[in-house]
Design a protein around this motif. Structure first.
Motif, mmCIF file in Angstrom:
data_model
loop_
_atom_site.group_PDB
_atom_site.id
_atom_site.type_symbol
_atom_site.label_atom_id
_atom_site.label_comp_id
_atom_site.label_asym_id
_atom_site.label_seq_id
_atom_site.Cartn_x
_atom_site.Cartn_y
_atom_site.Cartn_z
ATOM 1 N N GLN A 56 0.802 -1.226 0.000
ATOM 2 C CA GLN A 56 0.000 0.000 0.000
ATOM 3 C C GLN A 56 0.834 1.276 0.000
ATOM 4 O O GLN A 56 0.472 2.246 -0.659
ATOM 5 C CB GLN A 56 -0.958 0.008 1.197
ATOM 6 C CG GLN A 56 -1.982 -1.107 1.161
ATOM 7 C CD GLN A 56 -2.854 -1.043 -0.069
ATOM 8 O OE1 GLN A 56 -3.294 0.024 -0.470
ATOM 9 N NE2 GLN A 56 -3.090 -2.172 -0.694
ATOM 10 N N THR A 57 1.921 1.296 0.744
ATOM 11 C CA THR A 57 2.741 2.519 0.772
ATOM 12 C C THR A 57 3.322 2.812 -0.604
ATOM 13 O O THR A 57 3.408 3.971 -1.005
ATOM 14 C CB THR A 57 3.886 2.408 1.806
ATOM 15 O OG1 THR A 57 4.662 1.243 1.530
ATOM 16 C CG2 THR A 57 3.344 2.363 3.214
ATOM 17 N N LYS A 60 0.548 4.190 -2.945
ATOM 18 C CA LYS A 60 0.335 5.627 -2.700
ATOM 19 C C LYS A 60 1.446 6.463 -3.308
ATOM 20 O O LYS A 60 1.188 7.517 -3.908
ATOM 21 C CB LYS A 60 0.236 5.906 -1.200
ATOM 22 C CG LYS A 60 -1.035 5.396 -0.579
ATOM 23 C CD LYS A 60 -1.059 5.663 0.913
ATOM 24 C CE LYS A 60 -2.304 5.071 1.527
ATOM 25 N NZ LYS A 60 -2.344 5.251 2.978
ATOM 26 N N GLN A 63 1.037 6.564 -7.058
ATOM 27 C CA GLN A 63 -0.066 7.470 -7.402
ATOM 28 C C GLN A 63 0.408 8.920 -7.399
ATOM 29 O O GLN A 63 0.098 9.686 -8.322
ATOM 30 C CB GLN A 63 -1.219 7.328 -6.412
ATOM 31 C CG GLN A 63 -2.056 6.104 -6.597
ATOM 32 C CD GLN A 63 -3.266 6.137 -5.708
ATOM 33 O OE1 GLN A 63 -4.277 6.745 -6.075
ATOM 34 N NE2 GLN A 63 -3.191 5.497 -4.558
ATOM 35 N N SER A 64 1.151 9.294 -6.373
ATOM 36 C CA SER A 64 1.655 10.672 -6.275
ATOM 37 C C SER A 64 2.556 11.014 -7.450
ATOM 38 O O SER A 64 2.441 12.097 -8.037
ATOM 39 C CB SER A 64 2.423 10.877 -4.970
ATOM 40 O OG SER A 64 1.559 10.743 -3.883
ATOM 41 N N TYR A 87 -8.351 1.197 -4.476
ATOM 42 C CA TYR A 87 -7.811 2.282 -3.653
ATOM 43 C C TYR A 87 -6.990 3.274 -4.466
ATOM 44 O O TYR A 87 -6.130 3.945 -3.931
ATOM 45 C CB TYR A 87 -6.989 1.724 -2.483
ATOM 46 C CG TYR A 87 -6.258 0.453 -2.815
ATOM 47 C CD1 TYR A 87 -6.842 -0.776 -2.522
ATOM 48 C CD2 TYR A 87 -5.023 0.470 -3.435
ATOM 49 C CE1 TYR A 87 -6.198 -1.952 -2.838
ATOM 50 C CE2 TYR A 87 -4.377 -0.708 -3.749
ATOM 51 C CZ TYR A 87 -4.972 -1.913 -3.451
ATOM 52 O OH TYR A 87 -4.339 -3.073 -3.770
ATOM 53 N N CYS A 88 -7.282 3.387 -5.755
ATOM 54 C CA CYS A 88 -6.624 4.387 -6.602
ATOM 55 C C CYS A 88 -7.606 5.468 -7.042
ATOM 56 O O CYS A 88 -7.480 6.047 -8.120
ATOM 57 C CB CYS A 88 -5.974 3.726 -7.817
ATOM 58 S SG CYS A 88 -4.412 2.939 -7.449
ATOM 59 N N ARG A 90 -7.974 8.473 -5.961
ATOM 60 C CA ARG A 90 -7.320 9.782 -6.114
ATOM 61 C C ARG A 90 -6.680 9.906 -7.499
ATOM 62 O O ARG A 90 -6.807 10.934 -8.164
ATOM 63 C CB ARG A 90 -6.260 9.946 -5.026
ATOM 64 C CG ARG A 90 -5.484 11.222 -5.133
ATOM 65 C CD ARG A 90 -4.491 11.368 -3.960
ATOM 66 N NE ARG A 90 -3.435 12.239 -4.381
ATOM 67 C CZ ARG A 90 -2.168 11.887 -4.518
ATOM 68 N NH1 ARG A 90 -1.791 10.667 -4.222
ATOM 69 N NH2 ARG A 90 -1.285 12.743 -4.917
#
Length: 130
Positions: A56-57, A60, A63-64, A87-88, A90
């Motif tokens: 997960q980290t 994230k 994604q950033s 969980y994507c 964003r």
């Protein structure tokens, strides 16, 4: 984590990852052993690998990196993947927003036409600005 004696990996002392490109595996190892931020060119492939192994980290972080480097072409490529990973949200929303704001620049592009053909529900969100 130790590999159980039941698994082939415990006997061969190797782990085979056959369904991912080498640059994604290299980036995964660089992150895991050196906490290295992924290059934007490998971030999508690494995101898919991180999702597969539920890191997960790293998901994230990828994604950033992807949001920071969005372009018309990359957003069209990234959006279908981001939409498939729960969980994507964003990243998915950033792609939709980016493409909606720049619709006139890419509406005739090959990538956008493929997106419209393959994922009409996403294309309609872009056109409607949802």
């Amino acid at each position: 984590a130790r590999v159980s004696q039941e698994f082939k990996e415990s006997l061969t002392h190797t782990v085979e990852i056959e369904d991912s490109p080498i640059e994604a595996v290299d980036a995964l190892l660089a992150y895991m052993y050196g906490d290295t931020e992924p290059e934007s060119s490998a971030a999508l492939k690494l995101l898919l690998l991180a999702d597969k192994y539920q890191i997960q980290t790293l998901v994230k972080l990828c994604q950033s990196v992807l949001v920071k480097n969005l372009s018309s072409t990359s957003a069209c490529t990234i959006l279908p993947h981001a939409d498939m990973i729960p969980y994507c949200g964003r990243l998915r929303d950033a792609c939709v927003e980016f493409l909606s704001r720049h619709l006139q620049h890419h509406c005739d592009s090959k990538e956008f036409k493929q997106l419209m053909e393959n994922r009409p529900n996403l294309a309609s969100k872009i056109v409607l600005g949802v």
